[in-house]
Design a protein around this motif. Structure first.
Motif, PDB file in Angstrom:
ATOM      1  N   HIS A   8      39.620  32.812  18.821  1.00 35.58           N
ATOM      2  CA  HIS A   8      38.879  32.982  20.069  1.00 35.58           C
ATOM      3  C   HIS A   8      39.469  32.144  21.205  1.00 35.58           C
ATOM      4  O   HIS A   8      39.571  32.604  22.339  1.00 35.58           O
ATOM      5  N   TRP A   9      39.854  30.907  20.905  1.00 38.02           N
ATOM      6  CA  TRP A   9      40.351  30.010  21.939  1.00 38.02           C
ATOM      7  C   TRP A   9      41.867  29.809  21.849  1.00 38.02           C
ATOM      8  O   TRP A   9      42.376  28.732  22.153  1.00 38.02           O
ATOM      9  N   TRP A  10      42.617  30.848  21.431  1.00 36.65           N
ATOM     10  CA  TRP A  10      44.060  30.707  21.245  1.00 36.65           C
ATOM     11  C   TRP A  10      44.763  30.353  22.554  1.00 36.65           C
ATOM     12  O   TRP A  10      45.684  29.531  22.568  1.00 36.65           O
ATOM     13  N   ALA A  11      44.351  30.918  23.657  1.00 36.79           N
ATOM     14  CA  ALA A  11      44.992  30.621  24.946  1.00 36.79           C
ATOM     15  C   ALA A  11      44.813  29.145  25.306  1.00 36.79           C
ATOM     16  O   ALA A  11      45.745  28.505  25.810  1.00 36.79           O
ATOM     17  N   ALA A  12      43.661  28.592  25.035  1.00 41.56           N
ATOM     18  CA  ALA A  12      43.424  27.177  25.323  1.00 41.56           C
ATOM     19  C   ALA A  12      44.249  26.292  24.384  1.00 41.56           C
ATOM     20  O   ALA A  12      44.740  25.238  24.792  1.00 41.56           O
ATOM     21  N   VAL A  13      44.410  26.735  23.124  1.00 42.51           N
ATOM     22  CA  VAL A  13      45.236  25.970  22.177  1.00 42.51           C
ATOM     23  C   VAL A  13      46.677  25.936  22.647  1.00 42.51           C
ATOM     24  O   VAL A  13      47.335  24.896  22.628  1.00 42.51           O
ATOM     25  N   VAL A  14      47.192  27.089  23.100  1.00 42.55           N
ATOM     26  CA  VAL A  14      48.583  27.156  23.576  1.00 42.55           C
ATOM     27  C   VAL A  14      48.752  26.318  24.835  1.00 42.55           C
ATOM     28  O   VAL A  14      49.786  25.667  25.017  1.00 42.55           O
ATOM     29  N   GLN A  15      47.750  26.305  25.694  1.00 44.19           N
ATOM     30  CA  GLN A  15      47.859  25.500  26.907  1.00 44.19           C
ATOM     31  C   GLN A  15      47.873  24.012  26.562  1.00 44.19           C
ATOM     32  O   GLN A  15      48.608  23.236  27.168  1.00 44.19           O
ATOM     33  N   ALA A  16      47.073  23.606  25.586  1.00 42.48           N
ATOM     34  CA  ALA A  16      47.034  22.195  25.204  1.00 42.48           C
ATOM     35  C   ALA A  16      48.242  21.805  24.360  1.00 42.48           C
ATOM     36  O   ALA A  16      48.718  20.675  24.439  1.00 42.48           O
ATOM     37  N   TRP A  17      48.754  22.748  23.552  1.00 44.64           N
ATOM     38  CA  TRP A  17      49.884  22.483  22.659  1.00 44.64           C
ATOM     39  C   TRP A  17      50.872  23.643  22.783  1.00 44.64           C
ATOM     40  O   TRP A  17      50.790  24.620  22.041  1.00 44.64           O
ATOM     41  N   PRO A  18      51.821  23.560  23.744  1.00 48.09           N
ATOM     42  CA  PRO A  18      52.721  24.701  24.014  1.00 48.09           C
ATOM     43  C   PRO A  18      53.538  25.134  22.812  1.00 48.09           C
ATOM     44  O   PRO A  18      53.926  26.303  22.713  1.00 48.09           O
TER      45      PRO A  18
END
Length: 128
Positions: free
Chosen positions: A109-119
């Motif tokens: 659900h929050w994959w975009a936020a995970v990628v933003q926090a951990w590129p």
């Protein structure tokens, strides 16, 4: 259009102007004593409540009750028997699977936020 123009316009009542407030005179009026205002009691203060029921039903009361009885309940539990019981481990496995599913759902659900926090996580999944 002609039909609308031929209708008579209703007469409107004249608007009365408010009377002007008299300007403050040069002499200050004599100070009037202040009236004592009644003290307002909190709502429901007239209803008597026994002291043991004062906070019953509130979250704080529930938490206090649970924390007060927790040591008594833990003193009765035999940890060795609990760890050796099959029911405990069945519930532990079910809870761990439910938690794992919730973690996977949260990552999806929050994959975009995970990628933003951990590129670097973006390399784990490249759509297309």
């Amino acid at each position: 259009m002609a039909d609308v123009a031929s209708k008579p316009v209703p007469a409107m009542a004249p608007i009365m102007a408010a009377e002007p407030i008299p300007a403050a005179s040069a002499q200050a009026p004599a100070a009037q004593p202040l009236k004592a205002q009644p003290q307002l009691a909190p709502l429901g203060a007239h209803i008597p409540q026994p002291p043991y029921r004062r906070a019953q039903g509130s979250f704080v009361h529930t938490a206090q009750t649970v924390l007060a009885t927790l040591p008594k309940k833990l003193a009765v539990v035999d940890a060795r028997a609990l760890l050796l019981s099959e029911a405990f481990w069945r519930k532990a496995w079910i809870a761990s699977f439910v938690l794992a599913i919730l973690v996977l759902f949260g990552l999806w659900h929050w994959w975009a936020a995970v990628v933003q926090a951990w590129p670097a996580a973006a390399r784990l999944h490249r759509p297309g």
